[in-house]
Enzyme design. Structure first.
Site, PDB file in Angstrom:
ATOM      1  CE1 TYR A 158       4.217 -48.481 -10.219  1.00 20.60           C
ATOM      2  CE2 TYR A 158       2.973 -50.383 -12.115  1.00 20.60           C
ATOM      3  CZ  TYR A 158       3.503 -49.212 -11.615  1.00 20.60           C
ATOM      4  OH  TYR A 158       3.405 -48.171 -12.259  1.00 20.60           O
ATOM      5  CE  LYS A 162       1.776 -46.296 -10.264  1.00 19.85           C
ATOM      6  NZ  LYS A 162       1.620 -44.904 -11.140  1.00 19.85           N
TER       7      LYS A 162
END
Length: 246
Positions: A158, A162
């Protein structure tokens, strides 16, 4: 091409069926934008978002495509520009998480998160930028995360996706600035959405100086401003909405 109802600037919000995406869609509608409410699979949730923004006095429509399907994105988005011309704004919000410590992370866990969160930047924005460049106006907002800035335990996939969004947004901002198109990233912290429903909040909040979870509407308020005419000189920025996390 003559835009239909040109007085209502059109904004696409991906992943608008719940959470931050829903709040941004409603805030944009309240600000006077015609909102294209994107969803991937849950039409029922997207329909709820559309009903909410209509109840708030706004206008919009639903649009379905899979952000991981490059050709499917292009087909759907080419159809939108053929109907309406260049969009005024795009909020690239759709994203997923699948947390685990890195040694226990599977290849599918990595691929699912990176393809959805990072590949969608290209898949969604690439078909829309040329019409915006020809129009010489527009707003692009990418929803990243505090995890993409600080890195979080159990979120290597993640955090990578991001952080990649932030780099991509900054590079695109340089390319599009001369066309009067702004590109900014919003990096939410701990926000009250389904994504944190199983998180150990008591422990997490020890790192939040404001000692509370944020609301999706607090992120949406920033997005609505960045979509506005008044935000025309703000670009290449990463703005955190995180209660003071350093």
């Amino acid at each position: 091409m003559q835009e239909k109802n040109e007085a209502a600037k059109r904004v696409l919000v991906t992943g608008a069926g719940s959470g931050i995406g829903r709040a941004i869609a409603v805030a944009a509608a309240k600000a006077g934008y015609y909102v294209i409410v994107h969803y991937g699979h849950r039409q029922d949730r997207a329909q709820e978002t559309l009903a909410m923004l209509q109840a708030a006095g706004g206008q919009g429509e639903l649009l379905q495509f899979d952000v991981c399907d490059r050709q499917g994105c292009k087909t759907a988005l080419d159809g939108i520009t053929e109907r309406y011309g260049a969009l005024w704004g795009v909020v690239s919000n759709a994203g997923v998480s699948n947390d685990n410590t890195f040694p226990a992370l599977s290849g599918d866990d990595w691929d699912d998160v990176v393809h959805t969160n990072l590949d969608s930047f290209f898949n969604v924005l690439q078909p829309l930028t040329m019409p915006m460049c020809k129009k010489k106006r527009g707003r692009i907002i990418v929803v990243s995360s505090v995890s993409g800035i600080t890195g979080n335990r159990g979120q290597t996939n993640y955090s990578a996706s991001k952080a990649g969004l932030i780099g991509a947004a900054k590079a695109l901002a340089v390319e599009l600035a001369s066309r009067s198109i702004t590109v900014n990233a919003i990096a939410p912290g701990i926000i009250e959405t389904d994504m944190i429903k199983d998180a150990p909040l008591e422990k997490i909040l020890q790192a939040v100086p404001m000692n509370r979870v944020g609301k999706p509407e607090e992120v949406a308020a920033l997005a609505a401003f960045l979509l506005s005419e008044e935000a025309g000189y703000i670009t290449r920025q990463v703005i955190s909405v995180n209660g003071g996390i350093i």
